[in-house]
Design an enzyme around this catalytic site. Sequence first.
Site, PDB file in Angstrom:
ATOM      1  N   SER A   1     -10.058  -0.350   7.057  1.00 26.21           N
ATOM      2  CA  SER A   1      -9.512  -0.164   5.706  1.00 26.21           C
ATOM      3  C   SER A   1      -8.791  -1.360   5.122  1.00 26.21           C
ATOM      4  CB  SER A   1      -8.578   1.054   5.688  1.00 26.21           C
ATOM      5  OG  SER A   1      -9.333   2.237   5.818  1.00 26.21           O
TER       6      SER A   1
ATOM      7  N   LYS B   1       0.841  -1.195   0.000  1.00 28.63           N
ATOM      8  CA  LYS B   1       0.000   0.000   0.000  1.00 28.63           C
ATOM      9  C   LYS B   1       0.875   1.244   0.000  1.00 28.63           C
ATOM     10  CE  LYS B   1      -3.923   2.073   2.479  1.00 28.63           C
ATOM     11  NZ  LYS B   1      -4.841   1.940   3.646  1.00 28.63           N
TER      12      LYS B   1
ATOM     13  N   SER C   1      -9.632   2.042   2.783  1.00 27.42           N
ATOM     14  CA  SER C   1      -8.742   2.764   1.878  1.00 27.42           C
ATOM     15  C   SER C   1      -7.731   1.857   1.178  1.00 27.42           C
ATOM     16  CB  SER C   1      -7.984   3.837   2.669  1.00 27.42           C
ATOM     17  OG  SER C   1      -7.171   3.241   3.675  1.00 27.42           O
TER      18      SER C   1
END
Length: 491
Positions: A178, A78, A154
């Site tokens: 997330s 990420k 996210s």
Amino acid sequence: MSLFDNSIKQLEQKLHNKEIAVSDLVDTSYKRIAEVDDQVKAFLTLDEENARNQAKALDTETPDFTVHPLFGIPGGIKDNIVTKALRTTCASQFLRNFNDPLYSATVIEKLDEAKTVKIGKTNMDEFAMGSSNENSSFEPTRNPWHTDYVPGGSSGGSAAAVAAGEVVYALGSDTGGSIRQPAAFCGVVGLKPTYGRVSRFGLVAFASSFDQIGPITRNVADNARVLEVISGQDKMDSTSANVDVPAFTESLTGDIKGLKIAVPKEYLGEGVSPEVRDSVMDALKVYESLGAEWEEVSLPHTKYAVATYYLLASSEASANLARFDGVRYGVRSENAKDMLDMFKLSRSEGFGEEVKRRIMLGTYALSSGYYDAFYKKAQKVRTLIKNDFDEIFKNYDVVIGPTTPTPAFKIGEKVEDPLTMYTNDILTIPVNLAGVPAISIPCGLSKGGLPYGLQIIGKYFDEGTVYRTAHAFEQATDHHTKRPQLGGASK
């Protein structure tokens, strides 16, 4: 060869038998990205040259998976986890030129020691603020099961990359759901560890008392293996816990006879779609058949979780993002006339609308005259939510419910309604407020062919029981074997 069809253990065996080389795995990963990522948009930055060079070097070695447990396995990271000499943007225009970080996050160093191969950095909501990945300042990621739908956020890029077969695993971060929410929307496995289980050093902070890095994979055993690698106390992170790191994979026995499951009535109440509720009830029947017991319980302060979370997380975000001012790093406005103008314009031009919204909310909550009324009261309610879990775990081994109230929604459907978007995390937020571990695993498909997620919540630092519970369900069903066919239909 498809990365879809092989677990880490299966790839390990093939590497050991010299049926494949690490270069084959890396080639397969980049080939898949070339085939589908123009539809999915899971990656922001690829590290192809370094990955191929690393693969060639690993091909000359004899793999020892006891020493290097992710030897040659391709993974995604990420883009809010700092990677030395590899662009780290947090999907924000403010950091679009942060091309050459000087250090790597502790979890990246641990992955390097395990000799995994970093394929690239995955897309996300800007500074991890969002539930749909539509807040990326570059472009939204799309759900591999149906590209008109969101992948969740996210960590939507990480979940989509795994679901699309681009990588075997990916790291995400979980502040209010997330990791688990996009895992549910994309039909993969995502774990938020206990707060303090994994070092946060090198994770660009959103809300420091909530943030936690965790793995996203296609099955439970792979997830447990990655967590073994990235866990552990870190002298660079004062919030990382001095606790032993068990061999989580050894807990995957399939035996859950006598397991006591709590099912909060609040997790199956108003706002949860009937098909999601039915999928949870079907899952509980599976657990009954495996010898587990379940009872309905109450977590009475759940109804305050969303308001509490957004006050506290936004307050921490307003403090953490104060460092982005156009002075030390990141984008600096070219239109500034003086220093104050530079601060104001750099932030107004660099940050997106959702980031600005949360900074303003947090600054308001922390301001004189409102601190006691909002921030301090929210901290007290956070304690009550934690106490709810403490009481339940006196009599039960795990808490089970849906991960999200509904399946994934269409891109653009909720972007103009932030309050509705915030309630999408209503079932995951309490876990972060309490700091306990939780996993989302696939538990079915909607009539429209979109995945559901089953959430399993455990006691502090008892990821082993969470994994054992998840693995038993996985082995008794075939939900984890379903794969998306990009463009809509699934199989």
